[in-house]
Scaffold this motif. Sequence first.
Motif, PDB file in Angstrom:
ATOM      1  N   VAL A 174       0.901  -1.226   0.089  1.00 58.03           N
ATOM      2  CA  VAL A 174       0.142  -0.056   0.029  1.00 58.03           C
ATOM      3  C   VAL A 174       0.917   1.361   0.103  1.00 58.03           C
ATOM      4  O   VAL A 174       1.737   1.415   0.782  1.00 58.03           O
ATOM      5  N   LYS A 175       0.683   2.216  -0.749  1.00 59.80           N
ATOM      6  CA  LYS A 175       1.423   3.388  -1.130  1.00 59.80           C
ATOM      7  C   LYS A 175       0.970   4.382   0.114  1.00 59.80           C
ATOM      8  O   LYS A 175      -0.248   4.442   0.577  1.00 59.80           O
ATOM      9  N   ALA A 176       1.723   5.114   0.737  1.00 67.99           N
ATOM     10  CA  ALA A 176       1.356   5.824   2.008  1.00 67.99           C
ATOM     11  C   ALA A 176       2.118   7.259   1.734  1.00 67.99           C
ATOM     12  O   ALA A 176       3.334   7.154   1.472  1.00 67.99           O
ATOM     13  N   ALA A 177       1.147   8.319   1.584  1.00 67.90           N
ATOM     14  CA  ALA A 177       1.865   9.560   1.231  1.00 67.90           C
ATOM     15  C   ALA A 177       1.369  10.604   2.140  1.00 67.90           C
ATOM     16  O   ALA A 177       0.145  10.839   2.706  1.00 67.90           O
ATOM     17  N   LEU A 178       2.208  11.374   2.947  1.00 66.63           N
ATOM     18  CA  LEU A 178       1.840  12.476   3.932  1.00 66.63           C
ATOM     19  C   LEU A 178       1.855  13.755   3.339  1.00 66.63           C
ATOM     20  O   LEU A 178       2.537  13.973   2.198  1.00 66.63           O
ATOM     21  N   LEU A 179       0.786  14.401   3.716  1.00 66.01           N
ATOM     22  CA  LEU A 179       0.753  15.787   3.398  1.00 66.01           C
ATOM     23  C   LEU A 179       0.263  16.671   4.397  1.00 66.01           C
ATOM     24  O   LEU A 179      -0.261  16.300   5.381  1.00 66.01           O
ATOM     25  N   ARG A 180       0.489  18.020   4.056  1.00 72.04           N
ATOM     26  CA  ARG A 180       0.218  19.026   5.322  1.00 72.04           C
ATOM     27  C   ARG A 180      -0.653  20.173   4.784  1.00 72.04           C
ATOM     28  O   ARG A 180      -0.447  20.708   3.520  1.00 72.04           O
ATOM     29  N   THR A 181      -1.835  20.307   5.345  1.00 69.48           N
ATOM     30  CA  THR A 181      -2.906  21.373   4.794  1.00 69.48           C
ATOM     31  C   THR A 181      -3.021  22.309   5.739  1.00 69.48           C
ATOM     32  O   THR A 181      -2.777  22.244   6.985  1.00 69.48           O
TER      33      THR A 181
END
Length: 381
Positions: free
Chosen positions: A306-313
């Motif tokens: 499973v690909k996991a990507a962090l982002l900040r909003t």
Amino acid sequence: MSGQVNHEESRGTSHEPAGFDRAADADDLDTHFAGLPYGVMAHDAITQVHGGAAPTLEQAPPAPEQVVVPAEPGTEFLRGVPAHVGKRPPSYPPHPLGRPSVRDADEFAAFSPAVLLDGARVGRLTVRAASVRGDSHNWEGNCRQDAMTVTRIGPPEAEMLLLAVADGVGSALYSHVGSDAFSRLAAVYLDREAESIYAALCAQNEADLRTLATKAVAGAAGELRSGWASSAGHKSRPYADQDYATTLHVLLIPTDARVRERVLCSVGDGGLFVLRQGRWEHGDPNDGGGLLDTRTEALPHAYHSVKAALLRTVPGEVLLLGTDGITNPLTQKDPEFALRLADAWSGPVVPSMSDFLWQAQTRAMSYDDDRTVICVWEVDA
């Protein structure tokens, strides 16, 4: 979703019905959705009766006993058929036609609604969600192969809003079953890992997040494969993983507004966009041109991890999680579709649920797949 597992799919293609008379086949749309509760399922195209102003981000949801002043007698507010981009609308009719029968030996398909509508208000977060049967499936009388889930996971000190969309692979016999099951059971298994996921998210540890997400999705896949194999045995037919093939995207957002990180867990095409200052941007900050490669990875078997990507909003940005029925037209060369949705969803007012559904149904030539979209707005402190 159309195409085969692990094969490059053609984008922006359509098979329009021959000899279709749009004027003769058009319906008067008279289903009114004012004041619907969350989780409403509809079987036809939607219009809305507006009884009052849509809630703004600053307003709390109206109390159940609030009285809405009706419109003047004889006044009608009809949305009509969904809007379209381009010089002319698609040739497919803008409403459901045939549908599967109980006698087709697939009760799940027979009872699947053409439209699924949902929403929520969790702290400062407001959610609108819609899953709509695509024009091609409407025309052919097939069921909707997309699915979605809106829920919360984790204990109070590590609570997260979970949003999931799944897109059944068009060539798979029971992909509609697979998409629905994975969108729900993945949430159950992610809930079991919620405290560890929350800690990894706060620590911005993508490696741990990937491990935890892969473990949870693999657990869900194992349980579902076992159940499907057993069911196939009772019906004296062979079980095959590829019959249930589906993509899956899960967005986790901490309900604690002090935690600004979010995590997207993905298998297959579709994905996340962020609406910033009126423009749509890919939600994976580590991806240059798209969230995934051109192959169609799919559950339960045709994927590696499973690909996991962090982002900040930040408050004011809108998150859009969707299947490729909406992410593909968002990235088309003609920007009219993207601009229209950006204009509808970037303002200070969160659309009502019925308005959101009508906007999400905006049509574009050659994009006739099922469409599932979940948007999240966040009010500032």
